[in-house]
Motif scaffolding. Structure first.
Motif, short mmCIF file in Angstrom:
data_model
loop_
_atom_site.label_atom_id
_atom_site.label_comp_id
_atom_site.label_asym_id
_atom_site.label_seq_id
_atom_site.Cartn_x
_atom_site.Cartn_y
_atom_site.Cartn_z
N UNK A 144 17.67 28.57 24.73
CA UNK A 144 18.33 27.60 25.60
C UNK A 144 17.31 26.77 26.38
N UNK A 145 16.07 27.26 26.46
CA UNK A 145 14.98 26.47 27.04
C UNK A 145 13.94 26.36 25.92
N UNK A 146 14.07 25.34 25.07
CA UNK A 146 13.28 25.24 23.83
C UNK A 146 11.83 24.80 24.03
N UNK A 147 11.06 25.64 24.72
CA UNK A 147 9.63 25.38 24.86
C UNK A 147 8.88 26.61 24.36
N UNK A 148 7.71 26.37 23.78
CA UNK A 148 6.91 27.42 23.18
C UNK A 148 5.97 28.03 24.23
N UNK A 149 6.55 28.54 25.33
CA UNK A 149 5.74 28.97 26.46
C UNK A 149 6.17 30.35 26.96
N UNK A 150 5.34 30.90 27.85
CA UNK A 150 5.63 32.19 28.45
C UNK A 150 4.57 32.52 29.48
N UNK A 151 4.69 33.66 30.15
CA UNK A 151 3.71 34.05 31.17
C UNK A 151 2.37 34.44 30.55
N UNK A 152 1.32 34.40 31.37
CA UNK A 152 -0.03 34.75 30.95
C UNK A 152 -0.38 34.03 29.65
N UNK A 153 -0.91 34.75 28.67
CA UNK A 153 -1.30 34.11 27.42
C UNK A 153 -0.25 34.19 26.33
N UNK A 154 0.99 34.54 26.72
CA UNK A 154 2.03 34.72 25.72
C UNK A 154 2.71 33.40 25.36
N UNK A 155 2.97 33.24 24.08
CA UNK A 155 3.59 32.02 23.55
C UNK A 155 4.00 32.31 22.10
N UNK A 156 4.45 31.28 21.39
CA UNK A 156 4.70 31.43 19.97
C UNK A 156 6.11 31.80 19.56
N UNK A 157 7.07 31.75 20.51
CA UNK A 157 8.46 32.06 20.19
C UNK A 157 9.32 30.81 20.40
N UNK A 158 10.43 30.70 19.70
CA UNK A 158 11.27 29.49 19.79
C UNK A 158 12.11 29.42 21.06
N UNK A 159 11.45 29.52 22.19
CA UNK A 159 12.15 29.48 23.46
C UNK A 159 11.28 30.08 24.55
N UNK A 160 11.55 29.74 25.80
CA UNK A 160 10.77 30.25 26.92
C UNK A 160 10.91 31.77 27.01
N UNK A 161 9.78 32.46 27.15
CA UNK A 161 9.79 33.91 27.31
C UNK A 161 10.13 34.25 28.76
N UNK A 162 11.23 34.96 28.95
CA UNK A 162 11.68 35.31 30.30
C UNK A 162 11.26 36.72 30.71
N UNK A 163 10.90 37.54 29.74
CA UNK A 163 10.42 38.89 30.08
C UNK A 163 9.43 39.37 29.03
N UNK A 164 8.39 40.04 29.53
CA UNK A 164 7.38 40.65 28.66
C UNK A 164 7.18 42.09 29.10
N UNK A 165 7.26 43.02 28.16
CA UNK A 165 6.89 44.40 28.41
C UNK A 165 5.58 44.64 27.66
N UNK A 166 4.51 44.69 28.43
CA UNK A 166 3.16 44.72 27.89
C UNK A 166 2.53 46.06 28.23
N UNK A 167 2.71 47.07 27.36
CA UNK A 167 2.19 48.39 27.67
C UNK A 167 2.91 48.96 28.88
N UNK A 168 2.20 49.13 29.98
CA UNK A 168 2.79 49.68 31.21
C UNK A 168 3.23 48.57 32.17
N UNK A 169 3.01 47.32 31.78
CA UNK A 169 3.32 46.19 32.66
C UNK A 169 4.57 45.46 32.21
#
Length: 297
Positions: free
Chosen positions: A213-238
């Protein structure tokens, strides 16, 4: 009539083009790293009083619970920790400040998904660095799960990546019996440097939740590459969770990379940090410094 139609067509095309060009969004993220395994590992340590433990937990909370703001457009973004004023007393000793400098905060993380590059300014041990490198491309696996975050329908994607050796959030306490110990210390109350009591996993599994619904290839920190804005990342313990999204805010942010600091690649920066960590470990070996812990057997 034909002339009027052409004028209308080009006017609409021009307006749509400018709207795409001027599009911008802002997202607020809350980052939290679980330190429960460290707390459980050292609970009951006779050398740590309840007051000391409370102080350590408060400092670790400040280190591992942070708020970030992501400003983005169609091709680029800047991700920066929300500034907070802290008293000198709350900053902790050298070891605490050193660890705090590589727990995801500090500096401005600029990434350009069109050029597949990133630039981040970092301060480490009193020196300023400008890390410039290519964005890592993760092999995302699209999952069937969906959930709603902040009113947006999100889809799950997972990936595996190598753990960063300069991100303290990836450290794990060594298992009982694996902690390195000084040979000249008595068996009861042996001293162990903090860096000897932790280890780094080779890789970590990432789980991302993105919204088309937010068609940008973006996300927090260095995360990207998905067909939409990343709203949550579970990165190991973070976990990095979006708490607010504003599309086309009234006040536009300036989305451009920082220019301050010595220009280095990510590999060069990592090598510098690892070398300093080793020097710091050796300097504190066997001492009662802020980075030392005592493990009873």
């Amino acid at each position: 009539m034909k002339k009027t139609f052409l004028i209308l067509f080009f006017t609409l095309a021009y307006t749509a083009s400018n709207a795409q060009k001027d599009f911008q969004g802002m997202a607020v993220y809350e980052s939290k790293t679980s330190m429960s395994d460290f707390k459980a590992r050292f609970e009951g340590n006779k050398n740590i009083t309840p007051d000391m433990q409370k102080m350590m937990e408060e400092r670790m909370k400040k280190m591992f619970e942070k708020t970030f703001v992501l400003n983005f457009d169609k091709s680029a973004s800047i991700y920066k920790e929300e500034e907070k004023l802290e008293s000198p007393q709350s900053q902790g000793g050298m070891g605490i400040r050193m660890m705090g400098s590589f727990t995801g905060g500090g500096g401005t993380f600029y990434k350009n998904v069109k050029d597949k590059t990133y630039v981040v300014d970092k301060e480490f041990m009193g020196k300023e660095f400008l890390v410039k490198d290519s964005l890592a491309t993760l092999n995302w696996k699209m999952e069937a799960e969906t959930r709603v975050i902040g009113g947006y329908t999100c889809y799950k994607a997972t990936a595996v990546k190598a753990a960063s050796k300069t991100d303290f959030r990836n450290f794990r306490p060594r298992k009982e019996g694996e902690v390195k110990k000084e040979a000249d210390q008595p068996s009861e109350g042996k001293k162990t440097n903090f860096m000897d009591a932790v280890e780094m996993p080779k890789e970590i599994t990432i789980a991302a939740w993105y919204t088309p619904e937010i068609p940008v290839n973006q996300g927090p920190e260095g995360y990207w590459g998905l067909p939409g804005l990343i709203l949550e990342i579970n990165d190991g313990k973070t976990t990095i969770l979006c708490s607010k999204v504003v599309l086309n805010p009234k006040d536009k942010a300036e989305i451009k990379p920082s220019t301050k600091g010595k220009v280095v690649s990510q590999k060069e920066y990592d090598e510098t940090v690892i070398k300093k960590m080793e020097e710091f470990r050796e300097m504190n070996q066997g001492r009662g410094g802020g980075m030392e812990i005592r493990i009873n057997r």
